[in-house]
Enzyme design. Structure first.
Site, PDB file in Angstrom:
ATOM      1  N   TYR A 434      46.148  75.323  51.253  1.00 29.94           N
ATOM      2  CA  TYR A 434      44.683  75.186  51.179  1.00 29.94           C
ATOM      3  C   TYR A 434      43.943  76.481  51.517  1.00 29.94           C
ATOM      4  O   TYR A 434      44.544  77.453  51.886  1.00 29.94           O
ATOM      5  CB  TYR A 434      44.165  73.976  51.962  1.00 29.94           C
ATOM      6  CG  TYR A 434      44.344  73.857  53.439  1.00 29.94           C
ATOM      7  CD1 TYR A 434      44.645  74.912  54.270  1.00 29.94           C
ATOM      8  CD2 TYR A 434      44.176  72.591  54.029  1.00 29.94           C
ATOM      9  CE1 TYR A 434      44.758  74.742  55.639  1.00 29.94           C
ATOM     10  CE2 TYR A 434      44.295  72.412  55.402  1.00 29.94           C
ATOM     11  CZ  TYR A 434      44.586  73.499  56.195  1.00 29.94           C
ATOM     12  OH  TYR A 434      44.682  73.326  57.545  1.00 29.94           O
ATOM     13  N   GLU A 435      42.653  76.448  51.302  1.00 29.97           N
ATOM     14  CA  GLU A 435      41.797  77.642  51.454  1.00 29.97           C
ATOM     15  C   GLU A 435      42.293  78.781  50.553  1.00 29.97           C
ATOM     16  O   GLU A 435      42.260  79.952  50.919  1.00 29.97           O
ATOM     17  CB  GLU A 435      41.783  78.061  52.938  1.00 29.97           C
ATOM     18  CG  GLU A 435      40.612  78.945  53.355  1.00 29.97           C
ATOM     19  CD  GLU A 435      39.254  78.339  53.057  1.00 29.97           C
ATOM     20  OE1 GLU A 435      39.067  77.130  53.285  1.00 29.97           O
ATOM     21  OE2 GLU A 435      38.384  79.078  52.567  1.00 29.97           O
ATOM     22  N   GLY A 436      42.718  78.410  49.340  1.00 31.65           N
ATOM     23  CA  GLY A 436      43.281  79.366  48.392  1.00 31.65           C
ATOM     24  C   GLY A 436      44.779  79.441  48.564  1.00 31.65           C
ATOM     25  O   GLY A 436      45.256  80.020  49.534  1.00 31.65           O
TER      26      GLY A 436
END
Lengths: 592, 592
Positions: A434-436
């Site tokens: 997550y978060e890229g």
């Protein structure tokens, strides 16, 4: 079954012996002497060890439940969240104008390490709120700030970030959630968002959703995206809670880990929202939060691994199995403890040398953010922007690997859920995604950050490495054990960057095909730099007649391990990169 | 949600183009022409894809349950097990004297790959039975063989291996289970065993436990250990089932994965048992099974990863996200499929090039076992003994890593249990742990196998590498893409072995501290050798005017990737090894 002990001595070493924070000319830094930070860290560590850690397994086992549209958190979470609030921990590095304690971000991050290590799923409720707080603080109108921030600083209201949709993850240009402007200046938001962490729960009175959506007239792709504030309960003029907004939880996801956090499908059915920042500039507003958010995820990656490591060390000292090849270490017992065996040591030293390097890198990153924000230092901002994908991608990949190694120390017992080691591995896994996702971090590093500002930030990084090496030229021990390996590794990184530049024009795929290796290569050089700094600080303490030589000798030995045993990876990454795009792209898509 | 498709074309390539099995002068190999193995693999593949794969997620979700002492397997397992039995799959490579089909082990292994890939937890019920069958076949009396083997060949009765106790895992010398000799020649077995896979369940009429225990007079440590047959139901003279034996399931473990397999705590309370093999020679009896059992676990490691890979490829082709940097690949759609992106390719090629090399190595290992057993070829036996810890340790480590990479392709969706990618990762994790944790494999390799027979097996391996390189000297393409990298990697392996020998006398910890890296270094060289052989076979097919050039060109390109992008790891492992024991052992145990 697992326990967590706050590594305060190591944190103090990074804050004071390496970063020398109390002597930095930055607002708020002057107060941060050793005694003060010791007190803050001890209090945070106490909450982490005594309140959050015991709830970690509970959260994993019980998970969150959705009943009649209401999300219930695991047993004990509510009381712990109240303790976190009452201790002022949610407000630590927030703006005093809105009730915050006004401490620098580096202190917030240090406390955050302990909270994430002891209970990652729990800490996310606060972490997401902090992200939303930062977005409103940076882009909100005075009225928006006055309405939302005080309650978010105290976590009476929590926050979320709503980006992903079922068909739109990394490629936000594809998103379909719509914002229809209304007469009164508000918008009606309609669409479905997925993977919304802390999307809803029973620990706060209100949930303030930040939602990316397309308003009319913005054009195609990411250009048409705006950011909106969509509260679960509308807020009346006097600040009290009004009607329920048309936003609801469609489902809770069953995940591999972080069960204690509610990962929600959020349905917006004409929910009332207010523009945050400029119209059609939603992506830019998101990006300003991204360094902080991504460093926060890098922090999770190594924090969970730190907790796993601590339990692996305890098990390796306690579990009797086999005999040391160099002679019985525990002749009175039926066998020697695991920790006598060289391969167990190799495993534990891999973990320890990574974790301490990772902490130094994350704290340095946070300090650079403080410098960028508090002193409006553009060079610091550019440098931390360069380092951010490395901190996120490298620390979470290696953090997961470390948690797996810690689990391995337990043998078969590590595979049994009751022991708790599986949870560390399952929880740590999400930080790579997550978060890229980490592939996107590598793309950000190579495709955007490397060439940013005409390459000035990366040149500045190389200059820092060079200066560090030069500073210890006269010290034989540092030179052989640290400076020379760092020099070789840094040369590998420069060669890789050079290779990308040479290939860049004729073959754009070459840099992309090597991006993941470049991120790891960069990570190793960054940790090599951190270890050289830590070694120099430890050496200085020893030379100065420290009262705790064992600590500083251990630091030096751990650093030597990293330089000797982990840094050689840079050559392998460079070899992979230099093989270019051809081997990577040789097959047609149908041939896999 | 996941699917599995049997990679029969790749298997046939290894069996015929690489190993040339139908032309080997070994009993039973003469029948193994292309058509025959095609038919066998297709039938096994059909069972795997259509029956076992759809039950994989069911097994994970439902797990096994213990009710009133009886273990229930997940819905559908019983019917699938009957289909496996009726198809003769449990008897494939068993002795015809006891109802087996008498096929070579290499065919059993090939079928096993498909069964493990499609449903690892399910296939373990048969796999454990096969292990117990082999032990009784090798060490049982004629009467024992007549009593147990026919029912175990058909899996009407299943088998288990009982080694571990709560305080005794790797160090079996610590075990406490006792065997008291009785007047009638039997023994009464008392003690507790843990982590007993397939320990009890509802799919067979009887469970035949093989139990390590200490009988009086055997001395301390592993010397006093004997192996016993302890059936769940006693078997009467006429072969019918008699009284329930005093063995019961104390508990089912909750594990990270393989939920469909019942991992039992087994309590032996004076259970009747019969000595298998010689008294006080139980460890030796276990060891004769170990090559087969460990290769079987290596097989699991890459098999589960193969299934994960297949699903990752499908997702990468299907999921639209972003645009290719070299120009839109899907201009009519809203975005390009993931598979256009170089970093996704890098990820998929890492997986594919490992998996195909792993299959070749496992099949070669199985072929060497056939050679050792069917032709009593001592050199083959010694070589496969050397390779076994590499196959087990390297293929399971890399298999897990591959499953994690496959999960990563899915982004956030990979973390959601419903997608099934998490299960592959959780299942694959155990293969690194059981049947000797991978650190123990590395110890076996460096501490035992490397010096075995005066080093002859490892010299023989280096000779094979040398001969392979020499054979393609005149072929420019093979030389550059395969032989030269293999030569460099093999040199790294030789240097590492040399380093251990030099250090051996003065510092026994040096080899142990480098053992894990040595295992991986060896694994890469072994896969490099496999790829060189496969490349030569593919090249020969292309030169000979194959009807399927795409297949062979793909094989060559995949091999080139392995040699260019994975083999450079050997230098990093060598550098780690050469740093010696000092960095690994520098800290006192109290300093972690």
């Amino acid at each position: 079954m697992t326990t967590y002990s706050a590594p305060i001595r190591d944190m103090q070493f990074v804050l004071h012996d390496v970063l020398d924070i109390s002597n930095q000319d930055l607002p708020g830094y002057g107060d941060l002497d050793r005694d003060f930070t010791q007190a803050v860290l001890e209090a945070a560590g106490k909450l982490a060890s005594e309140v959050l850690a015991p709830l970690n397994a509970v959260g994993d086992r019980e998970g969150c439940t959705l009943e009649n549209g209401v999300v219930h958190t695991p047993r004990g979470f509510l009381e712990a969240f109240e303790q976190m609030r009452e201790g002022g921990w949610t407000a630590l590095d927030c703006d005093p104008e809105y009730g915050g304690q006004g401490m620098p971000y580096v202190i917030g991050l240090a406390a955050g390490e302990m909270f994430s290590a002891s209970n990652m799923a729990f800490t996310m409720y606060q972490g997401l709120t902090h992200g939303a707080y930062s977005a409103i603080h940076a882009h909100g109108t005075e009225q928006q700030k006055a309405t939302y921030l005080p309650k978010m600083v105290s976590c009476e209201w929590t926050g979320t970030m709503n980006l992903t949709e079922p068909h739109a993850g990394t490629d936000l240009g594809l998103l379909r959630t719509r914002a229809e402007p209304q007469q009164d200046g508000s918008y009606l938001i309609t669409g479905q968002k997925i993977f919304i962490s802390a999307g809803d729960h029973d620990m706060s009175q209100n949930v303030i959703h930040l939602v990316l959506a397309k308003a009319p007239g913005g054009g195609e792709g990411t250009k048409g995206i705006s950011l909106f504030i969509v509260p679960k309960f509308l807020v009346d003029e006097d600040g009290s809670l009004g009607d329920r907004n048309a936003v609801s939880v469609g489902n809770l996801e069953e995940k591999m880990g972080i069960h204690g956090n509610a990962t929600c499908v959020m349905n917006y059915d004409g929910a009332k929202g207010w523009l945050l920042g400029e119209l059609h500039k939603g992506m830019r507003a998101m990006f300003t939060m991204m360094n902080e958010a991504r460093i926060g995820v890098g922090l999770q990656g190594y924090s969970v691994a730190e907790a796993a490591y601590q339990n692996a060390v305890a098990y390796a000292r306690d579990r009797l199995q086999g005999r040391a090849v160099t002679g019985d270490a525990n002749p009175a017992g039926p066998a020697d403890p695991l920790i006598v065996h060289p391969d167990i040591r190799r495993n534990l030293m891999d973990q320890k040398s990574f974790l301490e390097g990772a902490r130094a890198l994350a704290f340095w990153g946070a300090h650079l953010i403080d410098r960028a924000v508090l002193a409006e230092d553009k060079e610091a901002h550019d440098l931390v922007s360069l380092l951010t994908p490395v901190i996120k991608g490298f620390l979470t990949d290696k953090g997961f690997e470390t948690a797996v190694q810690a689990q391995q120390v337990f043998g078969g017992h590590g595979y049994i859920e009751e022991q708790g080691m599986s949870q560390f591995v399952r929880d740590a896994r999400i930080a790579m995604i997550y978060e890229g996702a980490n592939g996107v971090q590598a793309l950000d590093l190579v495709g955007r950050k490397l060439a940013a500002e005409g390459g000035k930030p990366v040149m500045a990084f190389f200059e820092l490495v060079k200066a560090e090496i030069k500073a210890h030229e006269g010290d034989a021990a540092l030179k052989a054990g640290f400076c020379e390996p760092l020099k070789a590794a840094s040369k590998d990184l420069q060669s890789a960057a050079m290779f990308f530049m040479e290939q860049g024009m004729k073959n754009p795929n070459a840099a992309l095909a090597g991006s993941y290796d470049f991120m790891h290569l960069f990570g190793h050089v960054a940790l090599g730099l951190m270890w050289t700094r830590m070694a120099a600080a430890a050496k200085a303490a020893l030379d100065g007649g420290t009262e705790d030589p064992a600590f500083h000798e251990t630091k030096l030995a751990t650093g030597r391990y990293y330089m000797a045993r982990q840094l050689p990876m840079t050559a392998a990454h460079l070899a992979r990169i230099r093989s270019g795009a051809e081997p990577v792209m040789a097959l047609d898509a149908g041939r896999f």
